[in-house]
Design a protein around this motif. Sequence first.
Motif, PDB file in Angstrom:
ATOM      1  N   PHE A   1       0.848  -1.189   0.000  1.00 18.38           N
ATOM      2  CA  PHE A   1       0.000   0.000   0.000  1.00 18.38           C
ATOM      3  C   PHE A   1       0.882   1.236   0.000  1.00 18.38           C
ATOM      4  N   LEU A   2       0.634   2.124  -0.968  1.00 24.79           N
ATOM      5  CA  LEU A   2       1.325   3.402  -1.033  1.00 24.79           C
ATOM      6  C   LEU A   2       0.324   4.525  -0.835  1.00 24.79           C
ATOM      7  N   ASP A   3       0.686   5.479  -0.004  1.00 23.67           N
ATOM      8  CA  ASP A   3      -0.102   6.694   0.162  1.00 23.67           C
ATOM      9  C   ASP A   3       0.682   7.826  -0.478  1.00 23.67           C
ATOM     10  N   VAL A   4       0.131   8.393  -1.573  1.00 24.00           N
ATOM     11  CA  VAL A   4       0.821   9.425  -2.347  1.00 24.00           C
ATOM     12  C   VAL A   4       0.039  10.730  -2.213  1.00 24.00           C
ATOM     13  N   ASP A   5       0.603  11.678  -1.468  1.00 17.95           N
ATOM     14  CA  ASP A   5      -0.072  12.959  -1.207  1.00 17.95           C
ATOM     15  C   ASP A   5      -1.502  12.755  -0.714  1.00 17.95           C
ATOM     16  N   GLY A   6      -1.678  11.766   0.176  1.00 22.33           N
ATOM     17  CA  GLY A   6      -2.979  11.530   0.789  1.00 22.33           C
ATOM     18  C   GLY A   6      -3.894  10.591   0.029  1.00 22.33           C
ATOM     19  N   THR A   7      -3.487  10.137  -1.151  1.00 28.16           N
ATOM     20  CA  THR A   7      -4.311   9.216  -1.936  1.00 28.16           C
ATOM     21  C   THR A   7      -3.759   7.800  -1.793  1.00 28.16           C
ATOM     22  N   PRO A   8      -4.578   6.845  -1.315  1.00 30.14           N
ATOM     23  CA  PRO A   8      -4.087   5.476  -1.124  1.00 30.14           C
ATOM     24  C   PRO A   8      -4.107   4.672  -2.427  1.00 30.14           C
ATOM     25  N   HIS A   9      -3.122   3.785  -2.566  1.00 27.73           N
ATOM     26  CA  HIS A   9      -3.026   2.896  -3.721  1.00 27.73           C
ATOM     27  C   HIS A   9      -2.606   1.517  -3.225  1.00 27.73           C
ATOM     28  N   ARG A  10      -3.297   0.484  -3.724  1.00 27.68           N
ATOM     29  CA  ARG A  10      -2.926  -0.899  -3.393  1.00 27.68           C
ATOM     30  C   ARG A  10      -2.305  -1.546  -4.622  1.00 27.68           C
ATOM     31  N   LEU A  11      -1.109  -2.110  -4.461  1.00 23.68           N
ATOM     32  CA  LEU A  11      -0.430  -2.816  -5.540  1.00 23.68           C
ATOM     33  C   LEU A  11      -0.324  -4.287  -5.190  1.00 23.68           C
TER      34      LEU A  11
END
Length: 211
Positions: free
Chosen positions: A72-82
């Motif tokens: 899980f990456l949080d990029v400038d407050g937006t979460p992303h699941r890889l």
Amino acid sequence: MSQTLVRWSQLKAVPWKNGGGVMRVLAREPAAATSDELDWSVSIAEIEADGPFSAFPGVDRVFMLIGGTELFLDVDGTPHRLSSSDTLAFSGDAVTTCRLPAGPVRALNLMTGRGRAMGTSRAVEVAGAGAHQVTVRDGGEVVVLVALTGGLVLGGGDGLHGLHGGAAMNALDALDALDALDAVLVDASGSVAVTGNGLLAEIRIDRRGAA
């Protein structure tokens, strides 16, 4: 066409500044560039703990999960699941943190200096008798191929140079198996074939810039 073989077993692991993992550089241009001078870089990161990513102002990134089950990456407050083989493009300027719900992971990391280069990354399944043919366009394109699994064989091209061996090898002598995480840098126009059964990462870098 020029090809350079990079053996994973011969690469040195470099610790992250924040202690959250290590990385190995597969290829970089210029070779000794800092992040401020970077045209492009391809590396593999072993992420061992939750935590922040370092900021790289002026750099664009493409991240691919190549080991482990999820990230899980949080990029400038937006979460992303890889999950496995997923990619995410994001700015090195962004405030980015990672979380490892299933333990340590490994990621393929493409970085390009904004305005100096741009790139893409994708996973390709190689299977059966047919070869996966990779064509490099003239005019500044570089392709980096990374064997994400064993079972792949490199062939074709005009010559293969060992990164650590020095001397050029005849192309026919280069029809050898690629070990997992071995890489091939192709930096002139032409084509190269990959055969066998396995998963391959294909990274394309345009050195003409992003303008």
